[in-house]
Design a protein around this motif. Sequence first.
Motif, PDB file in Angstrom:
ATOM      1  N   ASP A   1      33.435   8.484  43.773  1.00  0.00           N
ATOM      2  CA  ASP A   1      34.226   8.243  44.899  1.00  0.00           C
ATOM      3  C   ASP A   1      35.627   8.421  44.496  1.00  0.00           C
ATOM      4  OD1 ASP A   1      32.095   8.247  46.613  1.00  0.00           O
ATOM      5  OD2 ASP A   1      32.363   6.319  47.195  1.00  0.00           O
ATOM      6  N   PHE A   2      35.986   7.493  43.348  1.00  0.00           N
ATOM      7  CA  PHE A   2      37.488   7.315  42.978  1.00  0.00           C
ATOM      8  C   PHE A   2      37.899   8.523  42.218  1.00  0.00           C
ATOM      9  CE2 PHE A   2      40.290   6.600  39.582  1.00  0.00           C
ATOM     10  CZ  PHE A   2      41.231   5.602  39.923  1.00  0.00           C
ATOM     11  N   ASP A   3      37.010   9.310  41.476  1.00  0.00           N
ATOM     12  CA  ASP A   3      37.327  10.668  40.707  1.00  0.00           C
ATOM     13  C   ASP A   3      37.633  11.683  41.783  1.00  0.00           C
ATOM     14  OD1 ASP A   3      36.901   9.091  38.421  1.00  0.00           O
ATOM     15  OD2 ASP A   3      35.072  10.171  38.225  1.00  0.00           O
ATOM     16  N   ARG A   4      36.764  11.662  42.765  1.00  0.00           N
ATOM     17  CA  ARG A   4      36.966  12.768  43.898  1.00  0.00           C
ATOM     18  C   ARG A   4      38.418  12.540  44.624  1.00  0.00           C
ATOM     19  NH1 ARG A   4      31.400  12.359  44.716  1.00  0.00           N
ATOM     20  NH2 ARG A   4      31.249  10.783  46.127  1.00  0.00           N
ATOM     21  N   ARG A   5      38.617  11.200  44.886  1.00  0.00           N
ATOM     22  CA  ARG A   5      39.971  10.885  45.808  1.00  0.00           C
ATOM     23  C   ARG A   5      41.192  11.420  44.662  1.00  0.00           C
ATOM     24  NH1 ARG A   5      37.498   6.292  46.643  1.00  0.00           N
ATOM     25  NH2 ARG A   5      38.801   4.914  45.366  1.00  0.00           N
ATOM     26  N   GLN A   6      40.959  11.125  43.592  1.00  0.00           N
ATOM     27  CA  GLN A   6      42.063  11.510  42.372  1.00  0.00           C
ATOM     28  C   GLN A   6      42.316  13.076  42.409  1.00  0.00           C
ATOM     29  OE1 GLN A   6      43.442   8.366  42.253  1.00  0.00           O
ATOM     30  NE2 GLN A   6      43.848   8.890  40.415  1.00  0.00           N
TER      31      GLN A   6
ATOM     32  N   SER B   1      45.307  17.678  43.618  1.00  0.00           N
ATOM     33  CA  SER B   1      45.488  19.234  44.269  1.00  0.00           C
ATOM     34  C   SER B   1      46.606  19.119  45.321  1.00  0.00           C
ATOM     35  CB  SER B   1      44.046  19.698  44.724  1.00  0.00           C
ATOM     36  OG  SER B   1      43.771  19.066  45.816  1.00  0.00           O
ATOM     37  N   VAL B   2      46.495  18.517  45.836  1.00  0.00           N
ATOM     38  CA  VAL B   2      47.594  18.111  47.093  1.00  0.00           C
ATOM     39  C   VAL B   2      49.119  18.156  46.581  1.00  0.00           C
ATOM     40  CG1 VAL B   2      48.729  16.738  48.864  1.00  0.00           C
ATOM     41  CG2 VAL B   2      46.360  17.317  48.752  1.00  0.00           C
TER      42      VAL B   2
END
Length: 112
Positions: free
Chosen positions: A96-101, A106-107
């Motif tokens: 989950d952390f890696d996906r948020r990072q 990308s933003v």
Amino acid sequence: MISTKWALLIIPLLAERPVRNNEFLRLIDGVSQKMLTQTLRELERYGLVERIDYRTVPPHVEYRLTPIGRSLNLVLVPIDDWAEKNFPKLLTAQQDFDRRQESEASVRTKPL
């Protein structure tokens, strides 16, 4: 002393019985001879492991836990149990952390 993954894998093996060098290499997936030797020497340096050289030909050397090493193993068992029990939760949190990072990165890199 025990912050390496190799030490945390070696100590429980030695709690069962004395172990020879080549046996460690078979039992611990991924450990190199160099890392095994370094870790065993460090554990021996701190008095947690005893090296027994039988002075035979061919060489016969075993490693076993010292009394203080056995007392450390008693402390590590509950930690190991906790890690096994909670590994799925830890892995999910990491993913989950890696996906948020990745999403935040990308933003930040999108052109305006």
